[in-house]
Design a protein around this motif. Structure first.
Motif, PDB file in Angstrom:
ATOM      1  N   LYS A  27      -9.823   9.756  -3.291  1.00 20.07           N
ATOM      2  CA  LYS A  27     -10.916   8.918  -2.799  1.00 20.07           C
ATOM      3  C   LYS A  27     -11.281   7.901  -3.878  1.00 20.07           C
ATOM      4  CE  LYS A  27     -15.442   9.245  -0.550  1.00 20.07           C
ATOM      5  NZ  LYS A  27     -16.510  10.165  -0.086  1.00 20.07           N
ATOM      6  N   ARG A  28     -11.192   6.608  -3.560  1.00 15.51           N
ATOM      7  CA  ARG A  28     -11.313   5.574  -4.586  1.00 15.51           C
ATOM      8  C   ARG A  28     -12.652   4.842  -4.537  1.00 15.51           C
ATOM      9  NH1 ARG A  28      -6.532   2.986  -7.188  1.00 15.51           N
ATOM     10  NH2 ARG A  28      -4.856   4.510  -7.106  1.00 15.51           N
ATOM     11  N   THR A  29     -13.746   5.544  -4.384  1.00 13.51           N
ATOM     12  CA  THR A  29     -15.054   4.909  -4.499  1.00 13.51           C
ATOM     13  C   THR A  29     -15.380   4.758  -5.984  1.00 13.51           C
ATOM     14  OG1 THR A  29     -16.223   7.018  -4.492  1.00 13.51           O
ATOM     15  CG2 THR A  29     -15.817   5.970  -2.351  1.00 13.51           C
ATOM     16  N   SER A  30     -16.304   3.850  -6.301  1.00 10.86           N
ATOM     17  CA  SER A  30     -16.649   3.636  -7.706  1.00 10.86           C
ATOM     18  C   SER A  30     -17.248   4.891  -8.326  1.00 10.86           C
ATOM     19  CB  SER A  30     -17.605   2.452  -7.856  1.00 10.86           C
ATOM     20  OG  SER A  30     -18.801   2.668  -7.134  1.00 10.86           O
ATOM     21  N   SER A  31     -17.985   5.676  -7.543  1.00  6.15           N
ATOM     22  CA  SER A  31     -18.589   6.889  -8.096  1.00  6.15           C
ATOM     23  C   SER A  31     -17.514   7.903  -8.494  1.00  6.15           C
ATOM     24  CB  SER A  31     -19.567   7.521  -7.097  1.00  6.15           C
ATOM     25  OG  SER A  31     -18.903   7.888  -5.905  1.00  6.15           O
ATOM     26  N   VAL A  32     -16.471   8.019  -7.676  1.00  6.40           N
ATOM     27  CA  VAL A  32     -15.377   8.928  -8.007  1.00  6.40           C
ATOM     28  C   VAL A  32     -14.598   8.412  -9.214  1.00  6.40           C
ATOM     29  CG1 VAL A  32     -13.174   9.887  -7.189  1.00  6.40           C
ATOM     30  CG2 VAL A  32     -15.163   9.854  -5.672  1.00  6.40           C
ATOM     31  N   LEU A  33     -14.328   7.112  -9.233  1.00  6.24           N
ATOM     32  CA  LEU A  33     -13.587   6.529 -10.350  1.00  6.24           C
ATOM     33  C   LEU A  33     -14.349   6.691 -11.663  1.00  6.24           C
ATOM     34  CD1 LEU A  33     -12.264   3.185  -8.774  1.00  6.24           C
ATOM     35  CD2 LEU A  33     -11.060   5.348  -9.024  1.00  6.24           C
ATOM     36  N   LEU A  34     -15.636   6.429 -11.636  1.00  3.45           N
ATOM     37  CA  LEU A  34     -16.445   6.563 -12.853  1.00  3.45           C
ATOM     38  C   LEU A  34     -16.512   8.019 -13.293  1.00  3.45           C
ATOM     39  CD1 LEU A  34     -19.317   4.084 -11.973  1.00  3.45           C
ATOM     40  CD2 LEU A  34     -17.754   3.859 -13.912  1.00  3.45           C
ATOM     41  N   HIS A  35     -16.666   8.909 -12.345  1.00  4.51           N
ATOM     42  CA  HIS A  35     -16.687  10.335 -12.665  1.00  4.51           C
ATOM     43  C   HIS A  35     -15.383  10.730 -13.371  1.00  4.51           C
ATOM     44  CE1 HIS A  35     -16.673  14.727 -11.972  1.00  4.51           C
ATOM     45  NE2 HIS A  35     -17.978  14.630 -11.789  1.00  4.51           N
ATOM     46  N   GLY A  36     -14.268  10.256 -12.836  1.00  4.66           N
ATOM     47  CA  GLY A  36     -12.980  10.551 -13.447  1.00  4.66           C
ATOM     48  C   GLY A  36     -12.872   9.992 -14.850  1.00  4.66           C
ATOM     49  N   ASP A 269     -17.967  -2.486  -6.741  1.00 10.66           N
ATOM     50  CA  ASP A 269     -16.799  -1.606  -6.825  1.00 10.66           C
ATOM     51  C   ASP A 269     -15.606  -2.348  -7.414  1.00 10.66           C
ATOM     52  OD1 ASP A 269     -18.286   0.404  -5.699  1.00 10.66           O
ATOM     53  OD2 ASP A 269     -17.330   0.290  -3.724  1.00 10.66           O
ATOM     54  N   HIS A 270     -15.439  -3.601  -7.004  1.00 11.18           N
ATOM     55  CA  HIS A 270     -14.311  -4.400  -7.499  1.00 11.18           C
ATOM     56  C   HIS A 270     -14.388  -4.582  -9.012  1.00 11.18           C
ATOM     57  CE1 HIS A 270     -13.567  -6.461  -3.337  1.00 11.18           C
ATOM     58  NE2 HIS A 270     -13.202  -5.197  -3.376  1.00 11.18           N
ATOM     59  N   PHE A 271     -15.553  -4.927  -9.518  1.00 10.29           N
ATOM     60  CA  PHE A 271     -15.700  -5.152 -10.960  1.00 10.29           C
ATOM     61  C   PHE A 271     -15.533  -3.854 -11.746  1.00 10.29           C
ATOM     62  CE2 PHE A 271     -17.662  -9.166  -9.630  1.00 10.29           C
ATOM     63  CZ  PHE A 271     -17.103 -10.036 -10.562  1.00 10.29           C
ATOM     64  N   ILE A 272     -16.027  -2.753 -11.190  1.00 11.74           N
ATOM     65  CA  ILE A 272     -15.894  -1.463 -11.875  1.00 11.74           C
ATOM     66  C   ILE A 272     -14.422  -1.050 -11.929  1.00 11.74           C
ATOM     67  CG2 ILE A 272     -16.405   0.996 -11.677  1.00 11.74           C
ATOM     68  CD1 ILE A 272     -19.189   0.106 -10.574  1.00 11.74           C
ATOM     69  N   GLU A 273     -13.720  -1.204 -10.809  1.00  6.56           N
ATOM     70  CA  GLU A 273     -12.294  -0.860 -10.802  1.00  6.56           C
ATOM     71  C   GLU A 273     -11.515  -1.753 -11.760  1.00  6.56           C
ATOM     72  OE1 GLU A 273      -8.599  -0.098  -7.676  1.00  6.56           O
ATOM     73  OE2 GLU A 273     -10.548  -0.747  -6.908  1.00  6.56           O
ATOM     74  N   TRP A 274     -11.832  -3.035 -11.767  1.00  4.92           N
ATOM     75  CA  TRP A 274     -11.201  -3.966 -12.701  1.00  4.92           C
ATOM     76  C   TRP A 274     -11.460  -3.525 -14.147  1.00  4.92           C
ATOM     77  CZ3 TRP A 274     -13.199  -9.693 -13.320  1.00  4.92           C
ATOM     78  CH2 TRP A 274     -12.404 -10.379 -14.269  1.00  4.92           C
ATOM     79  N   GLY A 275     -12.701  -3.177 -14.442  1.00  5.99           N
ATOM     80  CA  GLY A 275     -13.044  -2.741 -15.793  1.00  5.99           C
ATOM     81  C   GLY A 275     -12.315  -1.478 -16.207  1.00  5.99           C
ATOM     82  N   LEU A 276     -12.088  -0.583 -15.254  1.00  5.69           N
ATOM     83  CA  LEU A 276     -11.388   0.664 -15.554  1.00  5.69           C
ATOM     84  C   LEU A 276      -9.901   0.446 -15.789  1.00  5.69           C
ATOM     85  CD1 LEU A 276     -13.132   3.013 -12.964  1.00  5.69           C
ATOM     86  CD2 LEU A 276     -13.231   3.243 -15.448  1.00  5.69           C
ATOM     87  N   MET A 277      -9.342  -0.575 -15.155  1.00  2.00           N
ATOM     88  CA  MET A 277      -7.901  -0.793 -15.235  1.00  2.00           C
ATOM     89  C   MET A 277      -7.466  -1.724 -16.354  1.00  2.00           C
ATOM     90  SD  MET A 277      -6.634  -1.017 -11.256  1.00  2.00           S
ATOM     91  CE  MET A 277      -4.923  -0.842 -11.759  1.00  2.00           C
ATOM     92  N   ASP A 278      -8.358  -2.597 -16.802  1.00  3.51           N
ATOM     93  CA  ASP A 278      -7.947  -3.707 -17.661  1.00  3.51           C
ATOM     94  C   ASP A 278      -8.627  -3.648 -19.026  1.00  3.51           C
ATOM     95  OD1 ASP A 278      -7.083  -6.075 -18.730  1.00  3.51           O
ATOM     96  OD2 ASP A 278      -7.721  -7.335 -17.059  1.00  3.51           O
ATOM     97  N   LYS A 279      -7.844  -3.465 -20.072  1.00  4.07           N
ATOM     98  CA  LYS A 279      -8.398  -3.459 -21.425  1.00  4.07           C
ATOM     99  C   LYS A 279      -8.975  -4.817 -21.809  1.00  4.07           C
ATOM    100  CE  LYS A 279      -5.630   0.203 -23.557  1.00  4.07           C
ATOM    101  NZ  LYS A 279      -4.728   0.542 -24.690  1.00  4.07           N
ATOM    102  N   ASP A 280      -8.539  -5.865 -21.138  1.00  6.43           N
ATOM    103  CA  ASP A 280      -9.006  -7.215 -21.452  1.00  6.43           C
ATOM    104  C   ASP A 280     -10.130  -7.675 -20.529  1.00  6.43           C
ATOM    105  OD1 ASP A 280      -7.104  -7.534 -23.532  1.00  6.43           O
ATOM    106  OD2 ASP A 280      -5.564  -7.988 -22.053  1.00  6.43           O
ATOM    107  N   PHE A 281     -10.801  -6.742 -19.887  1.00  2.00           N
ATOM    108  CA  PHE A 281     -11.914  -7.101 -19.007  1.00  2.00           C
ATOM    109  C   PHE A 281     -12.945  -7.918 -19.796  1.00  2.00           C
ATOM    110  CE2 PHE A 281     -16.036  -6.446 -17.019  1.00  2.00           C
ATOM    111  CZ  PHE A 281     -15.746  -6.646 -15.677  1.00  2.00           C
ATOM    112  N   PRO A 282     -13.441  -9.023 -19.209  1.00  4.78           N
ATOM    113  CA  PRO A 282     -14.345  -9.940 -19.943  1.00  4.78           C
ATOM    114  C   PRO A 282     -15.792  -9.449 -20.009  1.00  4.78           C
ATOM    115  CG  PRO A 282     -13.966 -10.783 -17.735  1.00  4.78           C
ATOM    116  CD  PRO A 282     -13.075  -9.570 -17.876  1.00  4.78           C
ATOM    117  N   TYR A 283     -16.026  -8.377 -20.739  1.00  2.00           N
ATOM    118  CA  TYR A 283     -17.379  -7.825 -20.863  1.00  2.00           C
ATOM    119  C   TYR A 283     -18.359  -8.851 -21.439  1.00  2.00           C
ATOM    120  CZ  TYR A 283     -15.328  -3.193 -20.107  1.00  2.00           C
ATOM    121  OH  TYR A 283     -14.676  -2.107 -19.577  1.00  2.00           O
ATOM    122  N   GLU A 284     -17.832  -9.770 -22.251  1.00  2.00           N
ATOM    123  CA  GLU A 284     -18.711 -10.739 -22.908  1.00  2.00           C
ATOM    124  C   GLU A 284     -19.382 -11.683 -21.919  1.00  2.00           C
ATOM    125  OE1 GLU A 284     -14.709 -12.564 -22.382  1.00  2.00           O
ATOM    126  OE2 GLU A 284     -15.436 -10.631 -23.154  1.00  2.00           O
TER     127      GLU A 284
END
Length: 328
Positions: A27-36, A269-284
């Protein structure tokens, strides 16, 4: 199976057991992804898609009966006895990455096996052989790949394949290479090749997934990358990629919402998944909550309601802090 479920409690924190089940079945909801991510189980996302909830609950009960975990109001935590057992045996699953490769792993690996057979026979000018794959999609993709290839395809393919396998641990490289079929040789099934330690369920499934993921992680631009391009694109949430594209093009959050006709929660959800997958996520480019005075456990268990910031700001701040700790 019971020992594997115990490993999911490895951090020692209290975990919501229902979310663990949802993670394992994919199940790929942001809550499940963050929990993982928070509890270091994200690699297992969708690793056991056919796992029945009844089976999962039986395994939990067995852990409770053996006093390896305690469960209270839907949250489980490992006991001292569980910690001792966990240190008694080690299964190395580093490199397993269901978040990145889980969606199309099987299809992509089957394409590799088919390509090896085709290239091997092609190198001997042999056309009379029984293909290991006869489904139209695979045949069409291989034909298109061959038709659009550059000169020296055979040599380049073998060089890439050899380079990838050389960079893998020897045992995993042999496990994968022995599945190849080609001119004058027939590959074995994964079932025939599992090391003895990994033959029981679900370790056999996880071992195979990890070995293939280690292979995929070594692929660089070239013939193998070109072969798998269409399948690999399906590994990643295409709707998320569209949101990412708009954001990188300079669109504001409100503009993205208007252009995509999606709810704020979906964009989050899109931004959270992107942040989880990409080391170069633009947090700045985002406002961040200052978690510098907190330790890891405090950041993980911080409550959104205690901070006067948008939900996405809070979640990305957690990711930033924990990622920075991991990478520093």
């Amino acid at each position: 199976m019971t020992f594997f479920i115990l490993t999911l409690f490895q951090t020692g924190y209290k975990l919501r057991t229902s979310t663990l089940y949802h993670l394992l079945v994919g199940k790929r909801t942001s809550s499940v992804l963050l929990h993982g991510f928070f509890y270091k189980n994200l690699a297992y996302l969708g690793a056991l898609p056919n796992l029945k909830e009844e089976t999962f609950q039986k395994e939990l009960q067995q852990l409770i009966n053996q006093k390896l975990i305690v469960v209270d109001d839907g949250f489980g935590r490992m006991t001292k006895e569980g910690e001792k057992l966990l240190t008694s045996e080690f299964f190395d699953l580093s490199g397993l990455n269901n978040l990145r490769y889980g969606r199309m792993r099987e299809n992509s690996w089957q394409m590799i096996l088919f390509a090896v057979q085709v290239i091997s026979n092609l190198s001997f000018n042999e056309n009379d052989y029984l293909p290991i794959e006869n489904r139209p999609y695979y045949s069409q993709q291989i034909k298109k790949w061959l038709a659009t290839s550059q000169p020296n395809l055979i040599r380049n393919f073998y060089q890439e394949l050899t380079s990838i396998l050389k960079d893998l641990p020897q045992v995993e490289a042999d496990f994968l290479a022995n599945q190849f079929s080609g001119y004058g040789f027939q590959g074995k099934t994964a079932f025939q090749l599992f090391p003895e330690k990994w033959q029981g369920f679900p370790w056999n499934i996880l071992y195979r997934q990890r070995a293939i993921d280690l292979f995929f992680a070594q692929i660089e631009d070239g013939e193998i990358s070109r072969l798998l391009l269409q399948l690999d694109q399906q590994n990643i949430n295409q709707s998320m990629l569209k949101t990412k594209e708009f954001f990188l093009a300079g669109k504001t959050m409100n503009e993205i919402l208007e252009l995509r006709h999606l709810k704020q929660g979906t964009i989050n959800d899109h931004f959270i998944e992107w942040g989880l997958m990409d080391k170069d996520f633009p947090y700045e480019r985002f406002e961040r909550v200052d978690f510098s005075a907190l330790n890891e456990e405090q950041v993980i268990h911080a409550h959104y309601q205690d901070y006067e910031v948008p939900y996405l700001t809070f979640r990305l701040s957690q990711l930033y802090y924990l990622r920075r700790k991991q990478w520093s």
